[in-house]
Design an enzyme around this catalytic site. Structure first.
Site, PDB file in Angstrom:
ATOM      1  N   GLU A 112      -0.125   6.204 -29.813  1.00  0.00           N
ATOM      2  CA  GLU A 112      -0.760   5.464 -28.721  1.00  0.00           C
ATOM      3  C   GLU A 112      -1.349   6.437 -27.699  1.00  0.00           C
ATOM      4  OE1 GLU A 112       0.873   1.198 -28.410  1.00  0.00           O
ATOM      5  OE2 GLU A 112       2.039   2.460 -27.081  1.00  0.00           O
ATOM      6  N   HIS A 148       7.799   4.666 -25.381  1.00  0.00           N
ATOM      7  CA  HIS A 148       6.487   4.178 -24.944  1.00  0.00           C
ATOM      8  C   HIS A 148       6.036   5.014 -23.745  1.00  0.00           C
ATOM      9  CE1 HIS A 148       3.329   1.637 -23.383  1.00  0.00           C
ATOM     10  NE2 HIS A 148       3.288   1.048 -24.568  1.00  0.00           N
ATOM     11  N   LYS A 199       5.447  -6.548 -23.133  1.00  0.00           N
ATOM     12  CA  LYS A 199       5.695  -5.847 -21.862  1.00  0.00           C
ATOM     13  C   LYS A 199       6.358  -6.796 -20.856  1.00  0.00           C
ATOM     14  CE  LYS A 199       2.017  -2.673 -22.992  1.00  0.00           C
ATOM     15  NZ  LYS A 199       0.999  -1.729 -22.584  1.00  0.00           N
ATOM     16  N   ASN A 230       3.781  -6.095 -28.359  1.00  0.00           N
ATOM     17  CA  ASN A 230       4.576  -5.641 -27.221  1.00  0.00           C
ATOM     18  C   ASN A 230       4.166  -6.472 -26.008  1.00  0.00           C
ATOM     19  OD1 ASN A 230       5.810  -4.245 -25.159  1.00  0.00           O
ATOM     20  ND2 ASN A 230       4.620  -2.363 -25.411  1.00  0.00           N
ATOM     21  N   GLY A 246      -4.249  -0.328 -22.508  1.00  0.00           N
ATOM     22  CA  GLY A 246      -4.586  -1.274 -21.449  1.00  0.00           C
ATOM     23  C   GLY A 246      -5.894  -0.977 -20.741  1.00  0.00           C
ATOM     24  N   SER A 249      -5.468  -0.645 -26.761  1.00  0.00           N
ATOM     25  CA  SER A 249      -6.644  -1.520 -26.739  1.00  0.00           C
ATOM     26  C   SER A 249      -7.098  -1.960 -28.135  1.00  0.00           C
ATOM     27  CB  SER A 249      -7.803  -0.882 -25.970  1.00  0.00           C
ATOM     28  OG  SER A 249      -7.445  -0.675 -24.620  1.00  0.00           O
ATOM     29  N   GLU A 272       4.665   4.243 -21.084  1.00  0.00           N
ATOM     30  CA  GLU A 272       5.035   3.655 -19.781  1.00  0.00           C
ATOM     31  C   GLU A 272       6.478   3.995 -19.428  1.00  0.00           C
ATOM     32  OE1 GLU A 272       3.822  -0.346 -20.692  1.00  0.00           O
ATOM     33  OE2 GLU A 272       1.738   0.325 -20.760  1.00  0.00           O
TER      34      GLU A 272
HETATM   35  P1  PGA Z   1      -2.679  -2.435 -25.148  1.00  0.00           P
HETATM   36  O1  PGA Z   1      -1.186  -1.838 -25.126  1.00  0.00           O
HETATM   37  O2  PGA Z   1      -2.892  -3.018 -26.518  1.00  0.00           O
HETATM   38  O3  PGA Z   1      -2.704  -3.462 -24.051  1.00  0.00           O
HETATM   39  O4  PGA Z   1      -3.605  -1.280 -24.878  1.00  0.00           O
HETATM   40  C1  PGA Z   1      -0.624  -1.218 -26.257  1.00  0.00           C
HETATM   41  C2  PGA Z   1       0.779  -0.742 -25.919  1.00  0.00           C
HETATM   42  O5  PGA Z   1       0.982  -0.244 -24.806  1.00  0.00           O
HETATM   43  O6  PGA Z   1       1.705  -0.834 -26.746  1.00  0.00           O
END
Ligand code: PGA
Length: 254
Positions: free
Chosen positions: A171, A99, A11, A9, A177, A217, A101
């Protein structure tokens, strides 16, 4: 069908030249070596790069194209939006939905996500549907209750045929992140719970057949340990998907 799967992803990162350079590096590093046993790899770039990135993926390989979102309507006067049908028409096969976000910053709730799921499925896309709890929820010992509700309200309204197209990504929000990964035991515990809920809502075979990814992460160092868990079928990778060498190591971590 249950499969080993790693999705990157990207983003809202990279420029067009950077996106092309990254996909070029990933495909040349990961190559098609051992393609038969290689996991399915889904690259999810921002909308403007989708078509060009898709063109860089080796045809008829384990590499596939995915989007990070879609609108719930098929077409119409929705300035600035992108429909599932448009995504399919540029070669997308997957779309990330729900997601954290999107849920947090764009107020996407279960009702809207239900419409987006239907739109994606109608366009022939496979949704990668995300669930996950906040740190507060985990500390209040309400993780299972929360994830159970996200599944019931967000996903389990789908028919058996529709549900069979869905990939689930667990997640935990506190791990996205932050550099703070769930331990493999924490991931496994929730993945097993998700599979149990699928068995209840559909049947035991559907539970066995569903691909469930871990995200938050995940990186080149911890992927092997996470993917070794019996109910973890792969990962949804954010930060580490932007580094070709790390992403390749993750792809090769099964
Ligand atoms: P990350 O994000 O690996 O940077 O923690 C995962 C995601 O949000 O899909």
């Amino acid at each position: 069908m249950r499969q080993k799967l790693v999705a990157g992803n990207w983003k809202m990162n990279l420029t067009y030249p950077e996106a092309l350079a990254l996909v070029g590096e990933i495909t040349s590093l990961a190559g098609e070596a051992g393609a038969a046993s290689a996991p399915t790899v889904v690259i999810c770039p921002p909308f403007p790069f989708l078509h060009a990135v898709g063109q860089q993926l080796p045809p008829a390989s384990n590499f596939h194209l995915g989007a990070q979102n879609c609108h719930q309507k098929e077409s119409g006067a929705f300035t600035g939006e992108v429909s599932a049908k448009m995504l399919a028409s540029v070669g997308c096969e997957y779309v990330i939905l729900g997601h954290s976000e999107r849920r947090q910053y764009f107020r996407e709730d279960d009702e809207l996500l239900g419409q987006k799921l239907k739109a994606a499925l109608a366009a022939g896309l496979k949704p990668i549907f995300c669930v996950g709890e906040s740190l507060d929820t985990r500390e209040a010992d309400e993780t299972f209750k929360y994830i159970g509700k996200q599944l019931t309200d967000g996903l389990f309204h789908l028919s058996n045929e529709e549900f069979a197209q869905v990939v689930i990504a667990y997640e935990p929000i506190w791990a996205i992140g932050t550099g703070r990964t769930a331990t493999s035991a924490q991931a496994q515990e929730v993945h097993a719970f998700i599979r149990e809920q699928i068995a209840r809502a559909y049947d035991a075979q559907a539970a066995l057949d569903t691909t469930i990814l871990y995200g938050g992460s995940a990186n080149a160092q911890n992927a092997k340990e996470l993917f070794s868990q019996p109910d973890v079928d792969g990962g949804l990778i954010g930060g580490a998907a932007l580094k070709a060498a790390d992403f390749t190591t993750i792809i090769q971590s099964f």
